[in-house]
Design a protein around this motif. Sequence first.
Motif, PDB file in Angstrom:
ATOM      1  N   GLN A  54     -18.319 -12.554  81.409  1.00 27.60           N
ATOM      2  CA  GLN A  54     -19.099 -12.799  82.609  1.00 27.60           C
ATOM      3  C   GLN A  54     -18.220 -13.533  83.608  1.00 27.60           C
ATOM      4  O   GLN A  54     -17.539 -14.491  83.259  1.00 27.60           O
ATOM      5  CB  GLN A  54     -20.325 -13.639  82.280  1.00 27.60           C
ATOM      6  CG  GLN A  54     -21.280 -12.949  81.336  1.00 27.60           C
ATOM      7  CD  GLN A  54     -22.433 -13.867  80.956  1.00 27.60           C
ATOM      8  OE1 GLN A  54     -22.472 -15.021  81.328  1.00 27.60           O
ATOM      9  NE2 GLN A  54     -23.372 -13.318  80.207  1.00 27.60           N
ATOM     10  N   GLY A  55     -18.225 -13.091  84.820  1.00 23.93           N
ATOM     11  CA  GLY A  55     -17.431 -13.735  85.855  1.00 23.93           C
ATOM     12  C   GLY A  55     -15.983 -13.280  85.800  1.00 23.93           C
ATOM     13  O   GLY A  55     -15.628 -12.292  85.146  1.00 23.93           O
ATOM     14  N   LEU A  56     -15.135 -14.014  86.463  1.00 21.20           N
ATOM     15  CA  LEU A  56     -13.725 -13.662  86.530  1.00 21.20           C
ATOM     16  C   LEU A  56     -12.974 -14.228  85.334  1.00 21.20           C
ATOM     17  O   LEU A  56     -13.233 -15.343  84.893  1.00 21.20           O
ATOM     18  CB  LEU A  56     -13.100 -14.214  87.813  1.00 21.20           C
ATOM     19  CG  LEU A  56     -13.684 -13.665  89.114  1.00 21.20           C
ATOM     20  CD1 LEU A  56     -13.056 -14.389  90.293  1.00 21.20           C
ATOM     21  CD2 LEU A  56     -13.434 -12.183  89.219  1.00 21.20           C
TER      22      LEU A  56
END
Length: 157
Positions: A54-56
């Motif tokens: 999830q996310g970078l």
Amino acid sequence: MVEIISKRDGPRREDAAFRRLLSENRSTITRLADQFSAGAYSASKAAKPKPQPQGLIFHDMGTGAPAREPLPRIRVSLNGRVIVVDENTSRQLHHLGQVTARDGSETFVLATSENGFFAPLDEPIATRLADLDNQTLSGDRTEEWLVAEIGRRLELE
């Protein structure tokens, strides 16, 4: 008379019959296992989804942090070893010698091959500390004095 019993090739008749019985009744066995475990049996056999990020996500492929300059300090360990350690990493840099009990008093013995040490000191360090070899520690000459004197001679302060 001697009987020779040898292992036959392949499965035994009883094993083959048992495997056939299990494979023929697999659905009934699975249904009963689910009933006893409230569905946990089939749930444990189901494929689990792989975790998704999830996310970078950053991957730093560069080199690690640069090694800091060693910060040498002199210590006398509980067993009497006098060593120079790096305060940043707690690694031993040099073994200078040993504080031993001789004739009822504590004596500093320099780590040289003449004193029976397997890994003697480097020549420049040994020459700076040569007159401290067999120094008796008594009165105002304590372990603290020895540490301060070695630090002064090796210019570590």
